[in-house]
Design an enzyme around this catalytic site. Structure first.
Site, short mmCIF file in Angstrom:
data_model
loop_
_atom_site.label_atom_id
_atom_site.label_comp_id
_atom_site.label_asym_id
_atom_site.label_seq_id
_atom_site.Cartn_x
_atom_site.Cartn_y
_atom_site.Cartn_z
N ASP A 104 8.33 -0.90 43.46
CA ASP A 104 7.19 0.01 43.58
C ASP A 104 5.89 -0.64 43.10
OD1 ASP A 104 8.99 1.86 44.46
OD2 ASP A 104 8.83 3.20 42.74
N ASP A 257 18.70 9.27 34.31
CA ASP A 257 20.02 8.73 33.98
C ASP A 257 20.85 9.72 33.17
OD1 ASP A 257 18.32 8.56 31.81
OD2 ASP A 257 18.28 6.38 31.74
#
Length: 522
Positions: A104, A257
């Site tokens: 990104d 996560d």
């Protein structure tokens, strides 16, 4: 002075803060005792750590499944080559290994990643750069989009600060194979440190992370309590991520996560922690970078608690397991409790009120956290564990000094929505060598430093009040606050000044005109 409603309110707040801290101290003590019991049982039985049966005796002849290694990166000029090279040299059949660089970036990282990917493709590796023009969903969004183009049955994830060892996949995948339960959804390994000796800051961070991985994660896994995926140096079963009951990667918290791993466990999948598999990573060498990392972890974990609180309650887990999950997900709420005690204690002394004095020591004198860190160091470094454990006072000061920043993060998570994923800068600092001060990634000071200095003065005033009122039990407690906030503020000011000076010197050198080519020196 007559007893007032304000004084009563302050006493209640003090009680809430002290007992809340005691709860987290008790958790640390319980996990330490669980780990000790596990080690004693293993010594008596001469057994290996409790992990699923694996095909280690025939590891070279295993019919290895296809694996996609996902590397989410964003502006990582200093470390992206190290990451890609380490993953491209994993000891695994090349026809079953795909590497995705989920990029990104908005700087030169993309060009470096493309160059390294092209090199490794020429060596026969399947390395792809998937560049996004926007950061929609941040890391979770990148992982989710990459999964659409992934070919692997299993998904390994490494952040930019990691450099996995060549045998990583062959030591983790057996936890999913052969006689392992089919509901094993993810495997987490133990983080180690590429630059632990770099500074006092990195040594203190290493102490904290060792305690988390060696004791907390291992103990939770050993007794079947829920535990979290740490976001890197782990492997997922793709079917688990794509399970409709799990819901895949989601970007409504900054701890995608932890969020995914809890949703997976609530849906019936099992996590496995492998303490004997190491994953080297770089620790933030700049205090402001460490502070940003902790802010993101605090905000993300509390947001996950807010998001999943009802699901945990309704998930069918027994009461003990639900309680452990809430305490785990709310771990960073210790910082608002620390801040609350600091704000309340001097005010109580101004009223001439004596808080129930034993409560002042519940968080500091509790044997839980010190014992946890001692056990972790004794387990990892039996020869010099006491020298390493002696870093605990610095870690405590950092914890006190970061309580304001992390309290702001927790407040935003409880009463706000989402937030920007602020990356932790990495500088390719390994061992005790290297410098980060001249990097464009070095962080500048933020206005919160003024509040931290104010709180240091406030705590110092509290020390004075404790002395004149004879409340000596409050003195060490408030002194730690004063020193902790002063340390964090002063270190931030110093680092920011050094970084600015280094960038200015670098700019001057680059702007200096080159001598004429035909200049001859005599």
């Amino acid at each position: 002075m007559p007893y007032t409603f304000l004084e009563a309110g302050l006493q209640i707040l003090y009680l809430v803060g002290a007992t809340g801290l005691a709860l987290y101290g008790l958790q640390a003590l319980i996990l330490t005792l669980l780990k000790l019991c596990e080690e004693r049982l293993l010594r008596k039985s001469s057994a290996r750590p409790v992990n699923p049966p694996v095909c280690r005796q025939s590891i070279e002849s295993c019919n290895w499944p296809s694996v996609t290694v996902q590397l989410p990166v964003y502006n990582e000029v200093h470390v992206v080559s190290r990451l890609i090279d380490a993953c491209a040299t994993l000891d695994y059949p090349s026809d079953r290994l795909q590497i995705q660089i989920l990029d990104d970036s908005t700087d030169g990282t993309t060009a470096i990643a493309e160059s390294r990917a092209e090199f490794w493709r020429s060596q026969g590796a399947d390395v792809q750069v998937l560049h996004r023009s926007d950061r929609r969903g941040f890391k979770a969004g990148a992982l989710k989009e990459g999964l659409h183009q992934a070919s692997g049955e299993f998904i390994a994830v490494f952040d930019a600060d990691f450099a996995p060892l060549p045998d990583f996949l062959k030591r983790t995948l057996p936890a999913f194979l052969e006689n392992a339960p089919q509901n094993v959804g993810f495997v987490q390994t133990r983080w180690t440190h590429l630059n632990e000796p770099y500074s006092a800051l990195t040594k203190a961070q290493a102490l904290a992370l060792d305690g988390h991985f060696v004791v907390e994660q291992a103990a939770r896994h050993a007794v079947g309590l829920p535990f979290g995926f740490n976001g890197s140096a782990g492997v997922w079963r793709r079917a688990c991520i794509e399970d409709q009951a799990v819901g895949g990667w989601q970007d409504d918290t900054l701890c995608e996560d932890l969020d995914l791993s809890y949703r997976a466990q609530l849906a019936g999948w099992q996590g496995v922690y492998l303490d004997d598999v190491e994953a080297p990573a770089e620790l933030p060498p700049q205090l402001l970078a460490f502070k940003r990392q902790q802010f993101r972890w605090a905000k993300g974990s509390v947001a996950t608690l807010r998001k999943l609180a009802a699901s945990v309650w309704q998930g069918g887990w027994p009461t003990l397991k639900r309680t452990a999950a809430y305490v785990h997900l709310g771990g960073y709420l210790i910082h608002p409790l620390l801040l609350l005690l600091l704000l309340v204690t001097p005010l109580l002394m101004l009223f001439g009120s004596h808080a129930y004095w034993p409560l002042a020591y519940l968080s500091l004198v509790s044997v839980g956290p010190p014992a946890l860190y001692a056990l972790a160091q004794r387990r990892l470094h039996p020869q010099d564990w006491m020298r390493r454990w002696a870093r605990l006072p610095l870690l405590m000061l950092l914890g006190m000094g970061l309580s304001l920043s992390n309290s702001v993060a927790a407040w935003q998570a409880l009463f706000g929505k989402g937030g920007t994923f602020l990356r932790t800068p990495k500088f390719n600092v390994e061992g005790s060598a290297g410098s980060w001060h001249g990097s464009g990634y070095a962080l500048d000071l933020e206005p919160i430093v003024a509040v931290e200095l104010t709180l240091a003065l406030y705590a110092g005033t509290g020390c004075y009040l404790a002395a004149i009122h004879g409340q000596w039990w409050n003195l060490p407690f408030l002194a730690f606050y004063a020193c902790g906030y002063a340390l964090v503020a002063a270190a931030g000011l110093y680092e920011s000044s050094r970084a600015r000076s280094a960038r200015l010197n670098l700019g001057r050198r680059m702007a200096r005109p080159l001598p004429p080519k035909n200049l001859v020196k005599y």
